[in-house]
Design an enzyme around this catalytic site. Structure first.
Site, mmCIF file in Angstrom:
data_model
loop_
_atom_site.group_PDB
_atom_site.id
_atom_site.type_symbol
_atom_site.label_atom_id
_atom_site.label_comp_id
_atom_site.label_asym_id
_atom_site.label_seq_id
_atom_site.Cartn_x
_atom_site.Cartn_y
_atom_site.Cartn_z
ATOM 1 C CG ASP A 1 -0.152 -0.080 2.472
ATOM 2 O OD1 ASP A 1 0.480 0.950 2.857
ATOM 3 O OD2 ASP A 1 -0.088 -1.254 3.093
ATOM 4 C CD GLU B 1 19.215 -24.869 -15.680
ATOM 5 O OE1 GLU B 1 18.165 -25.236 -15.764
ATOM 6 O OE2 GLU B 1 20.140 -25.291 -14.762
#
Ligand code: GLA
Length: 731
Positions: free
Chosen positions: A534, A614
């Site tokens: 928020d 990777e």
């Protein structure tokens, strides 16, 4: 000048670059709301509301001969309560005589340049020195109460910040039972509500619903703002879309219990009331005392994209603070999903070393580093390093990590305490719990009573001690349970209804002190992921861990929902392992990278288990993150896929302010067999059109407005045996 008062008409006009807000004091002293919308000049908009006798709507005493005058039918700025307006109210108080009625009438007003920060609460600040403030005082002479309605106008941002201060001018205390931050009355229309609901691991799911006759309520009573309902909603016209249509955004700067009510009344008018939740709230307002509500920011725009841009820009300019407001945040590696509680110095250093070799800059030691923390049953509160796990202590570990050329960050959950901790044994009354009742446990922990100054002091000393004793560059501030058993042992019986709000006043005070003292530390908010996502938290912490769900496909919707109100630079987003730990879904590394790059990117997996190929891909991703970072942080964000498309693909774009650079990302989540290619139409200035090569292509200048992503471009997407066939299309 953005605040105007036309005295002869009693008309207030708040003017921003593209919007106008109007209100007017009528003959009875009621402060009517007249208009909020796209710019329309100063013409008195009273004609929008015609009065006529509407049966059974009460008439105030002074207007008893005028049956067309009814508070129940008038749009108002701060409606009365219990005296004839039957719609949802923003205010309720028990007066000394036991009555619960209030009827506020205009008394006076003041206009000044700049803004005053809210006392004890987060508020937007005036970054450009352009804000103007209007304070209108309404009073109820009988109750001897005054309300000061504050409107701070940020003209170029098209934002109006509202809040209310309630003053008891009487000789006896009154009990506030409801004290909302703003009421917004909208005229009848085809309004829809776009809100962001969810749960742990699935926050901010957008849902758009037509308003029915009745009241919709979106709220939290969990002592934290936002797993279930974000304190941000949009009211928009039924026809509004990304590009056009009336859209009004309402964002509360508060992290505790909140409620937004949206009522469509008998005459089709719409009232929105937002603020602190009234459930369990009761505030004793003594004689001469005042109560300050949290701030709410409003913006109005033509289209959802424009509305999001207003909030993104405003949050970046007037909500975020500190050293990292406009600065690149380091790419981090967090060990949580790599080790969980099973930390050893050896493992941590191995992950850190690998991360460093791939270009990662910050190592974050997550939960489990302190004593009695082999799982989540115990350990919170004392914050003493576990020497069994880290034999050289935090200093030894940090020295080695710093020696690799990496910064160090630490996980804390300051507001919590476990049973069995030295802290709770010494101060059993420091936890929230009711006398004589076994408290509800959640993750086996209790919540500290931050309404108490001594608890704030303890946490301040602990955290400040850690930051001063160790070279800590980053803190992940977690909060992993909903609050229950709300009772403070430091407050008398009649003040127990104040505990939850006092808790947040205490938390904000603590965060304010720490961030002011340690401006160089990057704080990331977290509450079981995005449970406290928020704008209140963002006034202190510039980024928040968006969700505990790190599955990139699930994240697409979470980040899409988040994007309506919050800019990408506030969204913590990590690449994690495949199959994903929350959903079990397999996804390619590239997909995970692209989704994490739509926020503040980091990694959260055991890098030591990856193949060389990777690792090379991650090193390349980190390099790309740095290249696109400024675009993502400062650029203009466009959603290129809507709810309908999201079932099949998600696409979004960032365009630089000067329109010369753009990055467009697309993730196909449900590739159709033998189907048509995905069509994505870039937005933003034409010269920023991304090209076809690479994921970030600068000013390709092509005329073509449509990119056709062919099936063959999904080459990164599918791996044999994958349960999910999603993937990345980079062009
Ligand atoms: C919360 C956070 C996670 C992790 C754990 C540790 O769930 O959101 O990222 O830090 O706590 O317990």
């Amino acid at each position: 000048m953005s605040v105007h008062y036309h005295e002869s008409e009693g008309l207030f006009v708040l003017e921003t670059a593209r919007t106008v807000y109007q209100m007017k004091v009528d003959g009875a002293g009621v402060l009517r709301h007249l208009y909020y919308g796209m710019a329309c000049g100063h013409e008195d908009m009273s004609y929008l509301y015609r009065s006529y006798d509407r049966g059974f709507s009460g008439n105030p005493y002074a207007q008893r001969d005028d049956r067309a005058y009814s508070l129940d039918t008038l749009p108002q700025e701060f409606p009365s309560c219990g005296v004839g307006d039957y719609r949802v109210s923003g205010f309720r108080a028990v007066l000394p005589d036991g009555s619960r009625c209030a009827d506020f009438r205009y008394q006076t007003h003041a206009i000044f340049s700049g803004r005053k920060p809210l006392r004890g609460l987060p508020s937007a600040y005036d970054s450009d020195g352009e804000a103007e403030t209007l304070v209108i005082t309404l009073t109820d002479a009988c109750a001897r109460l005054a309300v000061r309605l504050t409107y701070v106008v940020f003209a170029s941002a098209d934002v109006i910040a509202r809040s209310v201060e309630i003053v008891n001018n009487g000789a006896q205390p009154v009990t506030l039972e409801k004290a909302s931050s703003a009421v917004l009355d909208l005229p009848p229309g085809d309004w829809e509500l776009l809100h962001f609901h969810g749960r742990h691991c699935m926050e901010r799911q957008p849902e758009r619903v037509p308003l029915f006759h009745g009241t919709l309520s979106l709220s939290s009573t969990r002592g934290m703002s936002s797993h279930q309902h974000n304190p941000f909603v949009i009211l928009c016209d039924r026809c509004a879309c990304e590009e056009s249509g009336d859209c009004c955004g309402i964002m509360l700067l508060y992290s505790g219990n909140h409620k937004t009510e949206v009522e469509r009344d008998q005459f089709d008018s719409v009232r929105v009331v937002t603020g602190i939740h009234d459930e369990g709230f009761a505030w004793q307002l003594g004689a001469g005392e005042s109560f300050q509500t949290p701030e709410v920011i409003l913006s109005f725009a033509d289209g959802l994209t424009a509305l999001s841009h207003r909030f993104h820009d405003f949050i970046r300019r007037s909500i975020l603070r500190g050293a990292y407001q406009n600065r690149r945040r380091p790419v981090l590696i967090n060990n949580w999903e790599a080790t969980y509680f099973d930390i050893t110095e050896e493992k941590v250093l191995a992950i850190a070393a690998k991360a460093r070799s791939l270009g990662i800059e910050l190592f974050v030691l997550d939960d489990g580093w302190f004593q009695n923390r082999s799982d989540d049953n115990a350990g919170l509160g004392d914050w003493e390093v576990d020497r069994k796990k880290l034999p050289h202590g935090l200093d030894g570990l940090i020295a080695q990590i710093n020696g690799m050329g990496m910064q160090f960050g630490l996980w804390l959950e300051p507001e919590m305490v476990s049973e069995g901790s030295a802290l709770l044994s010494a101060h059993p009354d420091w936890a929230l719990r009711c006398p004589g009742r076994a408290p509800s446990m959640s993750r086996c922990q209790l919540v500290l009573d931050l309404s108490r100054a001594e608890v704030q002091e303890y946490l301040y000393d602990k955290i400040a001690g850690l930051i001063t004793n160790y070279p800590i560059s980053y803190i992940k501030w977690d909060f992993n349970r909903s609050v229950s058993d709300v009772y403070s042992h430091a407050l008398p019986r009649e003040r127990q209804g104040e505990v939850m709000h006092r808790y947040y006043l205490g938390l904000y005070r603590l965060m304010e002190r720490l961030t002011a003292r340690f401006p160089q530390v990057l704080f990331e908010g977290c509450a079981g992921g995005g449970g406290r996502f928020d704008a209140g938290m963002l006034c202190y912490f510039p980024q928040i861990w968006c969700s505990d769900n790190t599955d990139p496909v699930a994240r697409l919707m979470i980040q899409y929902g988040t994007s309506f109100g919050y800019p990408s630079c506030t969204v913590g987003a990590h690449v994690s392992a495949s199959p994903n730990h929350q959903t079990g879904r397999h996804t390619p590394q590239a997909t995970r990278g692209v989704v994490a790059m739509a926020g503040v990117p980091g990694y959260e997996l055991d890098l030591t288990r990856l193949t060389e190929a990777e690792c090379r891909e991650i090193a390349e991703q980190v390099r790309r993150c740095r290249e696109t970072e400024a675009l993502v942080r400062e650029g203009v964000h466009y959603r290129l896929s809507g709810m309908r498309e999201m079932a099949r693909y998600a696409a979004w774009e960032y365009v630089s302010r000067d329109g010369t650079r753009a990055v467009l990302n697309l993730v196909v989540t449900d590739p159709a067999a033998n189907g048509m290619p995905v069509h994505v139409k870039p937005k933003g200035p034409r010269r920023a059109l991304p090209g076809r090569r690479g994921i970030h292509l600068h000013g390709a200048g092509a005329d073509e407005r449509r990119l056709h992503i062919r099936k063959t471009d999904r080459r990164l997407s599918v791996r044999r045996g994958d349960r999910h066939r999603g993937g990345l299309c980079a062009f």
